[in-house]
Design an enzyme around this catalytic site. Sequence first.
Site, PDB file in Angstrom:
ATOM      1  N   ALA A  46       0.870  -1.186   0.000  1.00  0.00           N
ATOM      2  CA  ALA A  46       0.000   0.000   0.000  1.00  0.00           C
ATOM      3  C   ALA A  46       0.905   1.234   0.000  1.00  0.00           C
ATOM      4  O   ALA A  46       0.826   2.103   0.875  1.00  0.00           O
ATOM      5  CB  ALA A  46      -0.970  -0.002   1.181  1.00  0.00           C
ATOM      6  N   GLY A  50       6.169   8.287   0.908  1.00  0.00           N
ATOM      7  CA  GLY A  50       7.096   8.050   2.026  1.00  0.00           C
ATOM      8  C   GLY A  50       7.940   6.813   1.741  1.00  0.00           C
ATOM      9  O   GLY A  50       9.165   6.827   1.885  1.00  0.00           O
ATOM     10  N   HIS A  51       7.278   5.745   1.297  1.00  0.00           N
ATOM     11  CA  HIS A  51       8.017   4.523   0.933  1.00  0.00           C
ATOM     12  C   HIS A  51       8.994   4.825  -0.204  1.00  0.00           C
ATOM     13  O   HIS A  51      10.136   4.367  -0.197  1.00  0.00           O
ATOM     14  CB  HIS A  51       7.058   3.430   0.453  1.00  0.00           C
ATOM     15  CG  HIS A  51       6.131   2.900   1.504  1.00  0.00           C
ATOM     16  ND1 HIS A  51       4.775   3.085   1.461  1.00  0.00           N
ATOM     17  CD2 HIS A  51       6.368   2.158   2.613  1.00  0.00           C
ATOM     18  CE1 HIS A  51       4.201   2.483   2.491  1.00  0.00           C
ATOM     19  NE2 HIS A  51       5.150   1.920   3.220  1.00  0.00           N
ATOM     20  N   GLN A  75       3.710  -9.516  13.381  1.00  0.00           N
ATOM     21  CA  GLN A  75       3.841  -8.225  14.062  1.00  0.00           C
ATOM     22  C   GLN A  75       2.504  -7.540  14.321  1.00  0.00           C
ATOM     23  O   GLN A  75       2.461  -6.415  14.817  1.00  0.00           O
ATOM     24  CB  GLN A  75       4.785  -7.308  13.295  1.00  0.00           C
ATOM     25  CG  GLN A  75       4.256  -6.763  11.992  1.00  0.00           C
ATOM     26  CD  GLN A  75       5.337  -6.018  11.239  1.00  0.00           C
ATOM     27  OE1 GLN A  75       6.312  -6.603  10.784  1.00  0.00           O
ATOM     28  NE2 GLN A  75       5.196  -4.699  11.128  1.00  0.00           N
TER      29      GLN A  75
HETATM   30  P1  AMP Z   1       5.371  -0.072   6.251  1.00  0.00           P
HETATM   31  O1  AMP Z   1       4.971  -0.468   4.869  1.00  0.00           O
HETATM   32  O2  AMP Z   1       4.366   0.760   6.963  1.00  0.00           O
HETATM   33  O3  AMP Z   1       5.903  -1.222   7.068  1.00  0.00           O
HETATM   34  O4  AMP Z   1       6.624   0.899   6.050  1.00  0.00           O
HETATM   35  C1  AMP Z   1       7.764   0.477   5.371  1.00  0.00           C
HETATM   36  C2  AMP Z   1       8.858   1.472   5.629  1.00  0.00           C
HETATM   37  O5  AMP Z   1       8.467   2.749   5.161  1.00  0.00           O
HETATM   38  C3  AMP Z   1       9.175   1.619   7.127  1.00  0.00           C
HETATM   39  O6  AMP Z   1      10.581   1.717   7.306  1.00  0.00           O
HETATM   40  C4  AMP Z   1       8.466   2.908   7.472  1.00  0.00           C
HETATM   41  O7  AMP Z   1       9.042   3.569   8.581  1.00  0.00           O
HETATM   42  C5  AMP Z   1       8.650   3.698   6.192  1.00  0.00           C
HETATM   43  N1  AMP Z   1       7.664   4.780   6.100  1.00  0.00           N
HETATM   44  C6  AMP Z   1       6.328   4.669   6.304  1.00  0.00           C
HETATM   45  N2  AMP Z   1       5.752   5.877   6.195  1.00  0.00           N
HETATM   46  C7  AMP Z   1       6.744   6.768   5.944  1.00  0.00           C
HETATM   47  C8  AMP Z   1       6.784   8.176   5.726  1.00  0.00           C
HETATM   48  N3  AMP Z   1       5.703   8.924   5.787  1.00  0.00           N
HETATM   49  N4  AMP Z   1       7.996   8.745   5.485  1.00  0.00           N
HETATM   50  C9  AMP Z   1       9.123   7.990   5.433  1.00  0.00           C
HETATM   51  N5  AMP Z   1       9.146   6.663   5.628  1.00  0.00           N
HETATM   52  C10 AMP Z   1       7.973   6.053   5.869  1.00  0.00           C
END
Ligand code: AMP
Length: 299
Positions: A46, A50-51, A75
């Site tokens: 998704a 940010g990703h 998790q």
């Molecule tokens: P997730 O898919 O939520 O597990 O996130 C994957 C990676 O993307 C993790 O290292 C998160 O910290 C990073 N991440 C999620 N949201 C952001 C954001 N807004 N800015 C920067 N990194 C992000």
Amino acid sequence: MAYNGFGKSFVYLSMKIFHSSSELVAHVESVKKLGQSVGFVPTMGALHHGHLSLIESGIKENDITIASIFINPLQFNNENDFINYPQTPDRDSLMLQNAGCDLLYLPIKEELYPPGSIQIFDLHGLDVPMEGRHRPGHFQGMANVVFRFFQIIQPNRAYFGLKDYQQFIIIKNCIAPLFSKLEIKGVHTLRESSGLAMSSRNMRLTDSQKQQASCVYRLLKTQLNQLGEKKVGVLTKEIEAAFKAWEELRLEYVDFAEENTLAPWKEKGDPKQFRIFIAFYAGETRLIDNLGFGELSLY
Ligand code: AMP
């Protein structure tokens, strides 16, 4: 060459997709034999910008960049959260391709967790406060999946968002040292222009939930700036009062914690070494955010 899904233009697609860990291991070995470096970005899909900022950092600093998408059941302490976690697989692979990611790893659960592979890690107590208190087992589950990814991929560098700061510091201090020459890179939180931290969960918010959740960032900024001047009890009460006025939001916790040890602020020391951490619900959706002094000028 393939249709890129946006308008009528065409792009060259060269991103490889691997499901099998043995094929991935063989591929990474061949890359490393050529003396090339490997950057790794684990995600749960998704995807949002940010990703992609993590992918961009990976591309800048490595010869090849690997992203993974895996919604890690270990998790999730809340079954509904796991079942309802947003999934946009086609859009995700398109975004990764267009961002220039070299390889997408979509692991097979049984290969990631063969019998007997799940461990209890020593997380140095960093898993106790904040998210650890409210999501029992979350960090052990996260540590297990990241450990397995590092075992399989053996990256030179791995990228984590500071948006999940507690996760970042646990990986950096407790999991990365189990691998030689692995560098952990923290990437600043990418925000909407409203200040709302980008999150996969934001797509579940209604307009009014989104509008109220966007106000939280300004509150964090104001309160962090006053750490050391006002007592933490006063700052917390002000935050609680602000949340009372936002009928769509419910505060779960707010904490001021030291950036390396996550020890709580005790009215002494240098406030600049501390970060503010928050978790709250917007309707049924749980959101987290945090901020350090170094980031105040970024947004
Ligand atoms: P997730 O898919 O939520 O597990 O996130 C994957 C990676 O993307 C993790 O290292 C998160 O910290 C990073 N991440 C999620 N949201 C952001 C954001 N807004 N800015 C920067 N990194 C992000």
